[in-house]
Design an enzyme around this catalytic site. Structure first.
Site, short mmCIF file in Angstrom:
data_model
loop_
_atom_site.label_atom_id
_atom_site.label_comp_id
_atom_site.label_asym_id
_atom_site.label_seq_id
_atom_site.Cartn_x
_atom_site.Cartn_y
_atom_site.Cartn_z
N ASP A 181 14.45 1.73 4.92
CA ASP A 181 14.38 0.55 5.06
C ASP A 181 15.62 -0.12 3.97
O ASP A 181 15.77 1.01 2.60
CB ASP A 181 12.87 -0.01 4.98
CG ASP A 181 13.53 -2.02 4.40
OD1 ASP A 181 13.98 -2.45 6.11
OD2 ASP A 181 13.18 -2.17 4.04
N GLU A 265 18.07 1.38 9.99
CA GLU A 265 17.48 -0.27 11.21
C GLU A 265 19.26 0.01 11.32
O GLU A 265 20.08 0.70 10.88
CB GLU A 265 17.44 -1.18 9.35
CG GLU A 265 15.99 -1.80 9.48
CD GLU A 265 16.16 -2.70 8.06
OE1 GLU A 265 16.32 -3.52 8.96
OE2 GLU A 265 16.93 -2.59 7.13
N CYS A 329 2.65 -4.76 10.15
CA CYS A 329 2.24 -3.93 9.12
C CYS A 329 1.63 -2.18 9.76
O CYS A 329 1.38 -2.42 11.03
CB CYS A 329 0.11 -4.41 9.74
SG CYS A 329 -0.46 -3.21 8.23
N CYS A 332 -2.09 -1.03 10.41
CA CYS A 332 -2.95 -1.79 11.57
C CYS A 332 -1.88 -1.76 12.88
O CYS A 332 -2.48 -2.38 14.06
CB CYS A 332 -3.79 -1.68 11.76
SG CYS A 332 -3.47 -4.07 10.93
N CYS A 348 -1.02 -6.91 4.62
CA CYS A 348 -2.29 -7.23 6.24
C CYS A 348 -2.99 -8.70 6.19
O CYS A 348 -3.72 -8.19 5.20
CB CYS A 348 -2.29 -5.83 6.74
SG CYS A 348 -2.89 -6.16 8.72
N CYS A 351 -5.56 -5.64 7.86
CA CYS A 351 -6.99 -4.71 7.82
C CYS A 351 -7.00 -5.06 6.20
O CYS A 351 -7.37 -4.21 5.78
CB CYS A 351 -6.54 -3.77 8.16
SG CYS A 351 -4.53 -2.86 7.52
N ASP A 358 8.66 -2.34 0.87
CA ASP A 358 10.58 -2.37 1.36
C ASP A 358 9.76 -0.91 2.31
O ASP A 358 10.44 -0.25 3.33
CB ASP A 358 11.65 -1.77 0.83
CG ASP A 358 12.36 -3.34 0.41
OD1 ASP A 358 11.58 -4.36 0.86
OD2 ASP A 358 12.18 -3.17 -0.96
ZN LIG Z 1 -2.90 -3.96 9.07
#
Ligand SMILES: [Zn+2]
Length: 394
Positions: A181, A265, A329, A332, A348, A351, A358
């Site tokens: 990234d 990317e 995320c 999850c 997140c 979770c 990054d």
């Molecule tokens: Zn998560």
């Protein structure tokens, strides 16, 4: 492409400058011809037709015939390639070349005996009409070089680059996937958690650059002083560019050696700029910061790094659209705008997974999320894989 400093004598320099001016002249003729072309006039002349026209022009103009035909023909070839790139949508339309700005020419049909080593630090290369020109043997010259390009940068330094496509680095065969990234806090982050920083100027060099730029503003147009200041600025910038190229060379080899599949990317600078204004990536947030970042990317090693990766790991580089990679995320899969705590930290809300922002994005890229517009290298395209997060060393 490895570059070497070329050290022409002053007589040779005149010949090289003549080659540059010939190449520029022919290129600009092509630009002019192209600009007059209209659809209804039939097919635009291609490389072969233009070479035929060149032969005619050389017969009529002794001064043109006095120059190297190879240099002139290769300028046509360069223009041909530039038009192809333009039609492919990867480059802008080729435009006029100016003296002192885009100086360079290419020589083809180079034979092994046209390049020789003199001593530990120096070699010689045979340049048409200039004879044997010395260059600094700063690293091994690629075997079987078929052509070379000579350029003169704005600082007046001469370089030679031998064209030899780098040998692809063999895949390690370990099934590992890495995501890269283009970062905010650092230059780039790997899904492994490693951070990459594109080398730039030292603080001292930067302040020298700022000083020089101030001097430039004060210097009168066309004055001697202005020329000197410009040269000094070009020198500092050339040093920065050299460092970046060197870095991209080493880093791309390292990544190609360690991973079977590299995901990056899919972005071009245009998209990035638009996203700063708020349409694509993260709508309308941190506009000023991102605009600054975009300018940085323009100069950064990101583009060079991706190109070198594609050279060294052909068919093993995948481009992933960047949509949501920064908001999703990687643990999850929950996607939300408020998932990010700050530019640097990802947290997140579903979770509680916390991670460098990054690196989180790089992990999403590695998993190939939002893979819609896949671009591979024709036949060498890698087979579709399931996300292999389990394989990532985080
Ligand atoms: Zn998560």
């Amino acid at each position: 492409m490895p570059r070497y400093r070329l050290e022409p004598s002053s007589a040779q320099e005149e010949t090289l400058l003549r080659h540059c001016s010939d190449a520029r002249y022919v290129w600009n003729l092509c630009v002019e011809q192209q600009s007059h072309w209209r659809r209804d006039r039939g097919k635009m002349p291609g490389f072969a037709e233009r070479c035929r026209q060149l032969t005619e022009a050389r017969a009529d103009n002794p001064w043109l015939a006095d120059g190297s035909v190879t240099v002139q023909q290769q300028a046509i070839r360069d223009f041909d390639q530039a038009m192809r790139n333009f039609f492919a949508g990867t480059h802008r339309r080729p435009t006029w070349r100016k003296a002192g700005r885009d100086d360079g020419f290419r020589i083809v049909a180079v034979k092994a005996q046209h390049i020789r080593r003199l001593n530990r630090n120096h070699g010689q290369v045979l340049v048409p009409k200039a004879g044997w020109v010395r260059f600094r043997w700063s690293r091994a010259v690629p075997e079987g070089a078929k052509s070379f390009r000579v350029t003169r940068d704005r600082a007046g330094r001469w370089h030679i680059a031998f064209a030899a496509v780098p040998d692809p680095v063999p895949a390690p065969g370990n099934g590992e996937v890495v995501g890269i990234d283009r970062g905010i806090a650092v230059s780039a982050a790997l899904s492994t958690g490693e951070m990459l920083t594109f080398p730039g100027l030292s603080a001292r060099e930067q302040s020298r650059l700022v000083n020089l730029q101030r001097k430039l503003v004060r210097a009168r147009r066309g004055s001697n002083r202005r020329g000197k200041v410009k040269l000094a600025i070009a020198g500092v910038k050339a040093r920065e560019a050299d460092r970046r190229k060197d870095w991209a060379e080493k880093t791309s080899t390292d990544i190609a050696r360690r991973f079977d599949l590299v995901r990056v990317e899919d972005l071009n600078i245009k998209n990035m700029t638009r996203s700063a204004k708020g349409t694509v990536h993260a709508p309308g947030r941190n506009v000023a910061q991102k605009a600054g970042l975009n300018r940085e990317i323009g100069k950064s090693g990101w583009g060079i790094l991706v190109r070198r990766l594609e050279d060294k790991a052909p068919g093993r580089v995948e481009k992933v659209p960047p949509a949501y990679t920064s908001q999703r995320c990687s643990a999850c899969g929950h996607v939300a705008r408020d998932n990010r705590e700050s530019q640097a930290v990802f947290l997140c809300t579903a979770c509680g997974f916390a991670c460098n922002a990054d690196v989180n994005a790089a992990r999403n890229i590695a998993a190939g999320h939002a893979v819609k517009a896949r671009r591979g290298d024709g036949d060498a395209r890698p087979v579709t894989r399931e996300p292999q997060l389990a394989l990532l060393r985080v």
